[in-house]
Enzyme design. Sequence first.
Site, PDB file in Angstrom:
ATOM      1  N   TYR A   1      -3.444  33.936   3.155  1.00  0.00           N
ATOM      2  CA  TYR A   1      -3.698  35.367   3.030  1.00  0.00           C
ATOM      3  C   TYR A   1      -3.870  36.036   4.394  1.00  0.00           C
ATOM      4  CZ  TYR A   1      -4.437  35.206  -2.059  1.00  0.00           C
ATOM      5  OH  TYR A   1      -4.291  35.069  -3.415  1.00  0.00           O
ATOM      6  N   ASP A   2      -4.763  35.487   5.210  1.00  0.00           N
ATOM      7  CA  ASP A   2      -5.030  36.115   6.500  1.00  0.00           C
ATOM      8  C   ASP A   2      -5.835  35.147   7.362  1.00  0.00           C
ATOM      9  OD1 ASP A   2      -5.954  37.723   8.674  1.00  0.00           O
ATOM     10  OD2 ASP A   2      -5.652  39.508   7.458  1.00  0.00           O
TER      11      ASP A   2
END
Length: 489
Positions: A289-290
């Site tokens: 995701y990040d």
Amino acid sequence: MSTKMATRFTLSSSTFLSPLKPFSPVTKIPSFHLKKPFFITSSSLQSSATAPPQSLEIFWQWLSDQGVVSGKSPAKPGVVKEGLGLIAERDIARNEVVLEIPKKLWINPDAVAASDIGNVCSGLKPWISVALFLIREKLKKEGSTWWPYLDILPDTTNSTIYWSEEELAELQGTQLLRTTLGVKEYMQREFAKVEEEILLPHKELFPSPITLDDFLWAFGILRSRAFSRLRGQNLVLIPLADLINHSPDITTEDYAYEIKGGGLFSRELLFSLRSPISVKSGEQVLIQYDLNKSNAELALDYGFIEKTPDRNTYTLTLQISESDPFFGDKLDIAETNGSGETADFDIVLGNPLPPAMLPYLRLVALGGTDAFLLESIFRNTIWGHLELPISRANEELICRVVRDACKSALSGYHTTIEEDEKLEAADLNPRLEIAVGIRAGEKKVLQQINDVFKQRESELDEFEYYQERRLKELGLVGEQGEIIFWESK
């Protein structure tokens, strides 16, 4: 709203110029800066059944009717341990396209503008207009074109914005608690404005009552599921693509998804999702995701945390107080060197202090006999001086104030690091697991900050300060530190 995700650990120059006051973090509201699709943990979606729920079959048929998927699609929605996810229908190679979703199935501000509420939503913040669109379509149930998609969305997640008061009490003392409460207060203010300016004056467009809970639901859906940083798209929901879950083992975000043209003779845009790793048939297709989000940000946005140490951060904010007698000079120096009246420093567990933190700390604490460095003749060189210890008094002051603030912050938690570590080894429910992990991580970072400045305190007599450096530059100090006296002949 600022882009930070954590309540600040704040020290201002007035703290250094007066007796230390009890530490009280300052709440700053996080930005509505959307990232990637979310890690579903809603209990309403979890199932031990081997067959997918009926709503999932209806959703798949809807996608098929739209020409988006077929029996040859590489991946299909399915029930997984996280809730719902994308399951490989066959072996998928690294960087292989898993799905492509045309723009007609995107939910974004353009979709809102083309809807019945487009005119009344035109002046709203993009995320608010999309939130109202989602709520309105959800309330229409089967009467909405989007119902097959909306019906598989969870009613809640483990994001801290949905926690009860009892659950939030487990976050006592954390920056995440203050941030979460700040977000909820922000949502209440935004909803009150929307209700007054949009919902009540346009009841014909919103026949069903919309509540604050509805608004909070839509906010959480967007915060957790929307894609951003796409070509021309800063806020977009992509049905099917947003079912993909997160893996901490994937350490790259590159090329997982993009917006591209539909082909040589087509102007239609497509959202294309690729698998960053090879996947065996029957396994989940996962992405990262990040890499830059802290555990507090992951908990707030998605409702999960990672065991990775460098996901644990604590935000220190330094501030030049307006009551500081040298406020103008210090602010000018800070702005000249890329900072401002306040400066945020994210301290990451296991990592060194940010390079600009000590210079800014020394500037904030600067005073007394060291104030001559604030004179205009030093303006072009002072930052270089601040990168090294200025004086014993200045260095000792920043060590004492930071350590006292760490001690004060640590006293705000209702458990110790050791108690949290014991709990981490137990079988906890997902929300308590998040709370324990967050507070343990924050305390470890605070302890690390304290240890750094405790070490500096022990080395105060070993540092070379400005006056010594200056005397050496002038040739007035020998190699052993002795002062050289010149006698006239």
